[in-house]
Design an enzyme around this catalytic site. Structure first.
Site, PDB file in Angstrom:
ATOM      1  N   GLY A 105       4.530   3.414   4.857  1.00  0.00           N
ATOM      2  CA  GLY A 105       5.590   2.917   5.277  1.00  0.00           C
ATOM      3  C   GLY A 105       6.449   1.883   5.199  1.00  0.00           C
ATOM      4  O   GLY A 105       7.114   1.481   5.979  1.00  0.00           O
ATOM      5  N   LEU A 106       5.854   1.117   4.447  1.00  0.00           N
ATOM      6  CA  LEU A 106       6.453  -0.211   3.935  1.00  0.00           C
ATOM      7  C   LEU A 106       7.223  -0.342   2.636  1.00  0.00           C
ATOM      8  O   LEU A 106       7.247  -1.326   2.321  1.00  0.00           O
ATOM      9  CB  LEU A 106       5.069  -1.348   3.875  1.00  0.00           C
ATOM     10  CG  LEU A 106       4.437  -1.313   5.181  1.00  0.00           C
ATOM     11  CD1 LEU A 106       3.264  -2.584   4.874  1.00  0.00           C
ATOM     12  CD2 LEU A 106       5.256  -1.873   6.423  1.00  0.00           C
ATOM     13  N   GLY A 107       7.825   0.919   2.276  1.00  0.00           N
ATOM     14  CA  GLY A 107       8.804   0.940   1.166  1.00  0.00           C
ATOM     15  C   GLY A 107       8.066   0.720  -0.126  1.00  0.00           C
ATOM     16  O   GLY A 107       8.911   0.422  -0.924  1.00  0.00           O
ATOM     17  N   SER A 108       6.852   1.135  -0.284  1.00  0.00           N
ATOM     18  CA  SER A 108       6.427   1.062  -1.691  1.00  0.00           C
ATOM     19  C   SER A 108       7.086   1.920  -2.733  1.00  0.00           C
ATOM     20  O   SER A 108       7.622   1.271  -3.784  1.00  0.00           O
ATOM     21  CB  SER A 108       4.803   1.304  -1.823  1.00  0.00           C
ATOM     22  OG  SER A 108       4.463   2.261  -2.678  1.00  0.00           O
ATOM     23  N   SER A 109       7.462   2.964  -2.383  1.00  0.00           N
ATOM     24  CA  SER A 109       8.304   3.758  -3.631  1.00  0.00           C
ATOM     25  C   SER A 109       9.640   3.267  -3.766  1.00  0.00           C
ATOM     26  O   SER A 109      10.121   3.193  -5.114  1.00  0.00           O
ATOM     27  CB  SER A 109       8.504   5.378  -3.236  1.00  0.00           C
ATOM     28  OG  SER A 109       8.910   5.777  -2.497  1.00  0.00           O
ATOM     29  N   PRO A 156       0.901  -1.239  -0.062  1.00  0.00           N
ATOM     30  CA  PRO A 156       0.201  -0.032   0.051  1.00  0.00           C
ATOM     31  C   PRO A 156       0.827   1.173   0.047  1.00  0.00           C
ATOM     32  O   PRO A 156       1.732   1.235   0.757  1.00  0.00           O
ATOM     33  CB  PRO A 156      -0.752  -0.115   1.140  1.00  0.00           C
ATOM     34  CG  PRO A 156      -0.616  -1.453   1.929  1.00  0.00           C
ATOM     35  CD  PRO A 156       0.736  -1.931   1.251  1.00  0.00           C
ATOM     36  N   ASP A 159      15.862   1.974   2.663  1.00  0.00           N
ATOM     37  CA  ASP A 159      14.815   1.422   2.004  1.00  0.00           C
ATOM     38  C   ASP A 159      14.996   1.028   0.668  1.00  0.00           C
ATOM     39  O   ASP A 159      14.684  -0.256   0.393  1.00  0.00           O
ATOM     40  CB  ASP A 159      13.606   2.587   1.356  1.00  0.00           C
ATOM     41  CG  ASP A 159      13.064   2.946   2.776  1.00  0.00           C
ATOM     42  OD1 ASP A 159      13.716   2.592   4.001  1.00  0.00           O
ATOM     43  OD2 ASP A 159      11.875   3.680   2.618  1.00  0.00           O
ATOM     44  N   ALA A 186      10.435   0.049  -3.597  1.00  0.00           N
ATOM     45  CA  ALA A 186      10.354  -1.158  -4.232  1.00  0.00           C
ATOM     46  C   ALA A 186      10.090  -0.968  -5.565  1.00  0.00           C
ATOM     47  O   ALA A 186      10.524  -1.625  -6.557  1.00  0.00           O
ATOM     48  CB  ALA A 186       9.401  -1.977  -3.595  1.00  0.00           C
TER      49      ALA A 186
END
Ligand code: MEV
Length: 317
Positions: free
Chosen positions: A102-106, A98, A149, A108
């Site tokens: 805060g889970l590193g989407s950009s 999502p 990240d 990744a």
């Protein structure tokens, strides 16, 4: 250039176990790849203009607007170095991570895009180069990223990281399970990073003390992991949360969520992960409480899941 018809790569999201924010200011930190990934596919000779698509969202690749900021920045950086493609291309994003969580989407998406573009151009870039292009993209979006990240997304597993100094894989004797709960509140990393920089300016000596403490705790955490000492690992996560709260990265909603994870003694430790201000929290559940704690938080939060580490980093698709 020997363009391929199509090229794809995927990369994982991440959680930070300890040291976020302080890592921007020189502290050690520890992060791990998670089991949610972003895949980027480059398709050649498609459409009248070059475009980016993700589900129902679409944008022209060269439009100067704020949509798809990460991928546009990565592409600009890549084309500057290797030339614009001779034909129109479509960049397709399929992400399980999502946005703003805060889970590193950009990060990744940036790593997967950098890798997929290099393969589309028929280049065999070294991973350092793929990382460099992705980092330029991240800089355009986040202003002042530490690089943790993108490094985690590229390498996978769990890493001990220090900006411009250290990026070392941590050997895990056995796999570790973390509970991840997305608060549902989207936030922007750059805004939080600037807020923390203002805090540093107001309280320089306290901030420097906490940065050192964060380094110490990160190195202790690596030790705790090698000994499989989960109670101490949890205690270090709680310590990290206290420091993150002091610098203004937590919110009442995140505090509530963390309190819920700790209240019934289901987790050894819990903290926000990533930039905070919203986003996600992580908990280290006690092995016999995993199911119970997951079902409790799932009642109140839409996105709660377990992530075991280690996970793969960059993958060619
Ligand atoms: C964001 O995932 C982690 C921060 O420390 C920013 C960074 O390191 O670039 C908040």
């Amino acid at each position: 250039v020997n363009y391929l018809d199509q090229a794809a790569a995927s990369a994982p999201g991440k959680i930070i176990l300890i040291g976020e924010h302080f890592v921007v200011h020189g502290s050690y930190a520890v992060a791990a790849a998670i089991n949610k990934r972003a895949k980027v596919t480059i398709l050649g000779a498609k459409g009248k203009v070059s475009s980016i698509i993700s589900g129902k969202e679409k944008s022209r690749l060269f439009a100067q607007d704020s949509s798809f900021a990460a991928i546009k920045a990565v592409s600009r950086c890549f084309f500057k170095e290797f030339g614009k493609p001779k034909e129109n291309i479509t960049i397709k994003i399929e992400s399980e991570i999502p946005r703003g969580s805060g889970l590193g989407s950009s990060a990744a998406i940036s790593i997967a895009a950098s890798a997929a573009l290099s393969r589309f151009y028929g280049l065999e870039l070294e991973s350092e180069k793929i990382l460099g292009v992705a980092m330029d993209g991240e800089k355009a979006v986040h202003g002042n990223p530490s690089g943790i990240d993108t490094a985690t997304s590229l390498k996978g597993g769990m890493i001990l990281f220090k900006k411009n100094v250290c990026c070392k894989s941590i050997n895990l004797n056995r796999s570790l399970q973390f509970l991840i709960v997305y608060s549902g509140v989207e936030r922007t990393t750059s805004r939080l990073v600037s807020k923390v920089a203002r805090r540093k300016n107001s309280f320089p000596s306290q901030f420097s003390f906490l940065t050192e403490a964060s380094s110490f705790a990160s190195l202790e955490l690596v030790e705790a992991i090698s000994r499989c000492d989960l109670p101490y690992l949890g205690a270090l996560m709680n310590l990290s949360q206290a420091a993150l709260s002091w610098i203004g990265a937590s919110t009442p909603k995140l505090d509530f969520l963390i309190e819920e994870l700790l209240r019934r003694d289901d987790c050894y430790g819990a903290k926000l992960t990533g930039a905070g201000g919203g986003g996600s929290v992580i908990g280290l559940p006690k092995p016999d409480k995993v199911g119970a704690v997951l079902s409790t938080v799932s009642k109140h939060f839409e996105l709660a899941f377990l992530a075991s580490t280690p996970q793969d980093g960059l993958r060619w698709e």
